[in-house]
Motif scaffolding. Sequence first.
Motif, PDB file in Angstrom:
ATOM      1  N   CYS A 234       0.838  -1.211   0.000  1.00  0.00           N
ATOM      2  CA  CYS A 234       0.000   0.000   0.000  1.00  0.00           C
ATOM      3  C   CYS A 234       0.869   1.256   0.000  1.00  0.00           C
ATOM      4  O   CYS A 234       0.601   2.219  -0.740  1.00  0.00           O
ATOM      5  CB  CYS A 234      -0.911   0.024   1.226  1.00  0.00           C
ATOM      6  N   ASN A 235       1.891   1.256   0.832  1.00  0.00           N
ATOM      7  CA  ASN A 235       2.778   2.422   0.923  1.00  0.00           C
ATOM      8  C   ASN A 235       3.574   2.621  -0.361  1.00  0.00           C
ATOM      9  O   ASN A 235       3.837   3.750  -0.782  1.00  0.00           O
ATOM     10  CB  ASN A 235       3.730   2.248   2.102  1.00  0.00           C
ATOM     11  N   ARG A 236       3.963   1.525  -0.997  1.00  0.00           N
ATOM     12  CA  ARG A 236       4.808   1.615  -2.184  1.00  0.00           C
ATOM     13  C   ARG A 236       4.039   2.199  -3.380  1.00  0.00           C
ATOM     14  O   ARG A 236       4.573   3.021  -4.125  1.00  0.00           O
ATOM     15  CB  ARG A 236       5.356   0.226  -2.535  1.00  0.00           C
ATOM     16  N   TYR A 237       2.768   1.787  -3.562  1.00  0.00           N
ATOM     17  CA  TYR A 237       2.016   2.190  -4.749  1.00  0.00           C
ATOM     18  C   TYR A 237       0.823   3.094  -4.448  1.00  0.00           C
ATOM     19  O   TYR A 237       0.123   3.503  -5.371  1.00  0.00           O
ATOM     20  CB  TYR A 237       1.523   0.937  -5.493  1.00  0.00           C
ATOM     21  N   ASN A 238       0.614   3.370  -3.157  1.00  0.00           N
ATOM     22  CA  ASN A 238      -0.541   4.174  -2.748  1.00  0.00           C
ATOM     23  C   ASN A 238      -1.828   3.609  -3.357  1.00  0.00           C
ATOM     24  O   ASN A 238      -2.634   4.318  -3.957  1.00  0.00           O
ATOM     25  CB  ASN A 238      -0.364   5.647  -3.133  1.00  0.00           C
ATOM     26  N   GLU A 239      -1.984   2.295  -3.193  1.00  0.00           N
ATOM     27  CA  GLU A 239      -3.165   1.597  -3.685  1.00  0.00           C
ATOM     28  C   GLU A 239      -3.870   0.897  -2.527  1.00  0.00           C
ATOM     29  O   GLU A 239      -3.240   0.512  -1.541  1.00  0.00           O
ATOM     30  CB  GLU A 239      -2.776   0.522  -4.710  1.00  0.00           C
ATOM     31  N   SER A 240      -5.175   0.710  -2.694  1.00  0.00           N
ATOM     32  CA  SER A 240      -5.920  -0.119  -1.762  1.00  0.00           C
ATOM     33  C   SER A 240      -5.513  -1.578  -1.969  1.00  0.00           C
ATOM     34  O   SER A 240      -5.251  -1.998  -3.107  1.00  0.00           O
ATOM     35  CB  SER A 240      -7.426   0.018  -2.007  1.00  0.00           C
ATOM     36  N   PRO A 241      -5.452  -2.384  -0.908  1.00  0.00           N
ATOM     37  CA  PRO A 241      -5.099  -3.801  -1.091  1.00  0.00           C
ATOM     38  C   PRO A 241      -6.114  -4.557  -1.943  1.00  0.00           C
ATOM     39  O   PRO A 241      -5.800  -5.629  -2.465  1.00  0.00           O
ATOM     40  CB  PRO A 241      -5.065  -4.334   0.350  1.00  0.00           C
ATOM     41  N   ARG A 242      -7.315  -4.000  -2.112  1.00  0.00           N
ATOM     42  CA  ARG A 242      -8.299  -4.638  -2.983  1.00  0.00           C
ATOM     43  C   ARG A 242      -7.779  -4.714  -4.418  1.00  0.00           C
ATOM     44  O   ARG A 242      -8.195  -5.572  -5.199  1.00  0.00           O
ATOM     45  CB  ARG A 242      -9.618  -3.859  -2.958  1.00  0.00           C
ATOM     46  N   GLU A 243      -6.870  -3.798  -4.779  1.00  0.00           N
ATOM     47  CA  GLU A 243      -6.372  -3.717  -6.145  1.00  0.00           C
ATOM     48  C   GLU A 243      -5.262  -4.727  -6.426  1.00  0.00           C
ATOM     49  O   GLU A 243      -5.015  -5.056  -7.584  1.00  0.00           O
ATOM     50  CB  GLU A 243      -5.874  -2.298  -6.436  1.00  0.00           C
ATOM     51  N   PHE A 244      -4.569  -5.194  -5.372  1.00  0.00           N
ATOM     52  CA  PHE A 244      -3.437  -6.093  -5.640  1.00  0.00           C
ATOM     53  C   PHE A 244      -3.492  -7.412  -4.864  1.00  0.00           C
ATOM     54  O   PHE A 244      -2.583  -8.237  -4.986  1.00  0.00           O
ATOM     55  CB  PHE A 244      -2.103  -5.387  -5.324  1.00  0.00           C
ATOM     56  N   ILE A 245      -4.538  -7.635  -4.092  1.00  0.00           N
ATOM     57  CA  ILE A 245      -4.578  -8.839  -3.262  1.00  0.00           C
ATOM     58  C   ILE A 245      -4.515 -10.122  -4.105  1.00  0.00           C
ATOM     59  O   ILE A 245      -3.951 -11.129  -3.675  1.00  0.00           O
ATOM     60  CB  ILE A 245      -5.845  -8.841  -2.368  1.00  0.00           C
ATOM     61  N   ASP A 246      -5.032 -10.088  -5.325  1.00  0.00           N
ATOM     62  CA  ASP A 246      -5.054 -11.288  -6.160  1.00  0.00           C
ATOM     63  C   ASP A 246      -3.662 -11.745  -6.593  1.00  0.00           C
ATOM     64  O   ASP A 246      -3.478 -12.906  -6.970  1.00  0.00           O
ATOM     65  CB  ASP A 246      -5.926 -11.064  -7.405  1.00  0.00           C
ATOM     66  N   ILE A 247      -2.688 -10.837  -6.544  1.00  0.00           N
ATOM     67  CA  ILE A 247      -1.329 -11.235  -6.946  1.00  0.00           C
ATOM     68  C   ILE A 247      -0.410 -11.423  -5.732  1.00  0.00           C
ATOM     69  O   ILE A 247       0.750 -11.754  -5.916  1.00  0.00           O
ATOM     70  CB  ILE A 247      -0.719 -10.216  -7.930  1.00  0.00           C
ATOM     71  N   MET A 248      -0.936 -11.219  -4.543  1.00  0.00           N
ATOM     72  CA  MET A 248      -0.123 -11.421  -3.340  1.00  0.00           C
ATOM     73  C   MET A 248      -0.016 -12.913  -3.034  1.00  0.00           C
ATOM     74  O   MET A 248      -0.923 -13.700  -3.293  1.00  0.00           O
ATOM     75  CB  MET A 248      -0.747 -10.702  -2.135  1.00  0.00           C
ATOM     76  N   SER A 249       1.112 -13.301  -2.456  1.00  0.00           N
ATOM     77  CA  SER A 249       1.358 -14.699  -2.132  1.00  0.00           C
ATOM     78  C   SER A 249       0.768 -15.035  -0.761  1.00  0.00           C
ATOM     79  O   SER A 249       1.468 -15.193   0.235  1.00  0.00           O
ATOM     80  CB  SER A 249       2.870 -14.993  -2.124  1.00  0.00           C
ATOM     81  N   CYS A 250      -0.546 -15.125  -0.731  1.00  0.00           N
ATOM     82  CA  CYS A 250      -1.226 -15.525   0.503  1.00  0.00           C
ATOM     83  C   CYS A 250      -2.507 -16.265   0.115  1.00  0.00           C
ATOM     84  O   CYS A 250      -3.096 -15.990  -0.932  1.00  0.00           O
ATOM     85  CB  CYS A 250      -1.549 -14.329   1.396  1.00  0.00           C
ATOM     86  N   GLU A 251      -2.921 -17.173   0.959  1.00  0.00           N
ATOM     87  CA  GLU A 251      -4.068 -18.030   0.642  1.00  0.00           C
ATOM     88  C   GLU A 251      -5.365 -17.336   1.021  1.00  0.00           C
ATOM     89  O   GLU A 251      -5.592 -16.984   2.181  1.00  0.00           O
ATOM     90  CB  GLU A 251      -3.948 -19.348   1.393  1.00  0.00           C
ATOM     91  N   LYS A 252      -6.229 -17.146   0.011  1.00  0.00           N
ATOM     92  CA  LYS A 252      -7.517 -16.499   0.263  1.00  0.00           C
ATOM     93  C   LYS A 252      -8.512 -17.531   0.781  1.00  0.00           C
ATOM     94  O   LYS A 252      -8.638 -18.615   0.238  1.00  0.00           O
ATOM     95  CB  LYS A 252      -8.073 -15.852  -1.004  1.00  0.00           C
ATOM     96  N   ALA A 253      -9.220 -17.140   1.841  1.00  0.00           N
ATOM     97  CA  ALA A 253     -10.185 -18.066   2.426  1.00  0.00           C
ATOM     98  C   ALA A 253     -11.527 -17.984   1.744  1.00  0.00           C
ATOM     99  O   ALA A 253     -12.276 -18.949   1.670  1.00  0.00           O
ATOM    100  CB  ALA A 253     -10.337 -17.758   3.920  1.00  0.00           C
ATOM    101  N   ARG A 254     -11.871 -16.809   1.240  1.00  0.00           N
ATOM    102  CA  ARG A 254     -13.178 -16.626   0.599  1.00  0.00           C
ATOM    103  C   ARG A 254     -13.144 -15.372  -0.257  1.00  0.00           C
ATOM    104  O   ARG A 254     -12.158 -14.606  -0.218  1.00  0.00           O
ATOM    105  CB  ARG A 254     -14.272 -16.495   1.664  1.00  0.00           C
ATOM    106  N   ASP A 255     -14.195 -15.138  -1.019  1.00  0.00           N
ATOM    107  CA  ASP A 255     -14.261 -13.971  -1.880  1.00  0.00           C
ATOM    108  C   ASP A 255     -14.220 -12.687  -1.049  1.00  0.00           C
ATOM    109  O   ASP A 255     -14.827 -12.597   0.017  1.00  0.00           O
ATOM    110  CB  ASP A 255     -15.535 -13.996  -2.720  1.00  0.00           C
ATOM    111  N   MET A 256     -13.553 -11.676  -1.593  1.00  0.00           N
ATOM    112  CA  MET A 256     -13.442 -10.410  -0.888  1.00  0.00           C
ATOM    113  C   MET A 256     -14.003  -9.283  -1.735  1.00  0.00           C
ATOM    114  O   MET A 256     -13.827  -8.146  -1.423  1.00  0.00           O
ATOM    115  CB  MET A 256     -11.962 -10.137  -0.574  1.00  0.00           C
TER     116      MET A 256
END
Length: 256
Positions: A234-256
């Motif tokens: 968020c600090n690096r790109y001044n973006e909401s995590p909603r915009e990049f969560i799909d490319i983050m290396s973490c396991e999603k439990a459900r739709d966000m």
Amino acid sequence: MSNYIKTGNTVHVHPGNSIQTGSELFPGIYRIVITMQDMFLDEVADFELPTKLLGGIDKKADRIIRTFEDRPKNTGVLMSGLKGSGKSLLAKLVSMKLKARNYPTIIVSLEQISPQVCSFLSAIDTDCVVIMDELDKVDEEKQTCLLGLLDGTSTGRKLYMLTGNNKYKVSSWLLNRPGRVFYNFEYTGLDVNVIREYCENELRNKEYIDDIIHVAKGIQDVSFDVLVSLVEECNRYNESPREFIDIMSCEKARDM
């Protein structure tokens, strides 16, 4: 009474009165070193702690310390659950707080847990902290050598700080036995208050705090490591995590 000889950063433990030295282990952080001929303590650098402690960890550490100092025998503390959730940090914080009160700490690596090392620890009759990380990775049969230590049959009063990711791989002889393991802290994920507190301190654009909380709720067992990475991005790109969560290396439990 055991005797302790310190040469540089190395401490040797000698039973009885064979050598006339100090009768207490010197304050410090030590690791056990095992060679073909010997077993001794090697002093290492102090643990580094974050400048700001979150989520009531300081209060938890103070409770452990007060209980340890109040009880006349050994005290065991088990911290189990999610990786990167603060288990080791709690052990290190307790260690450093007690070092300020002249208690030494001994670090035992998982591959060192054995009857021989347990006998070595039994010979140390100075009140101290013993940290054993990743206990769940040790065969349950090997864990049985810890029973005598936790039961208090050894000399000296010790605070055993035990960590493991999977509580169910820790020996059943240690669980549900407050006489051996007095406290059992389970880590299942970060509390919302901890996430908000960290964001208030580290997130540049505070408008994204609620977005981070929302995204974190949709991550399988969100850890501190995941939270730090979300804030960093968020600090690096001044973006909401909603915009990049799909490319983050973490396991999603459900739709966000």
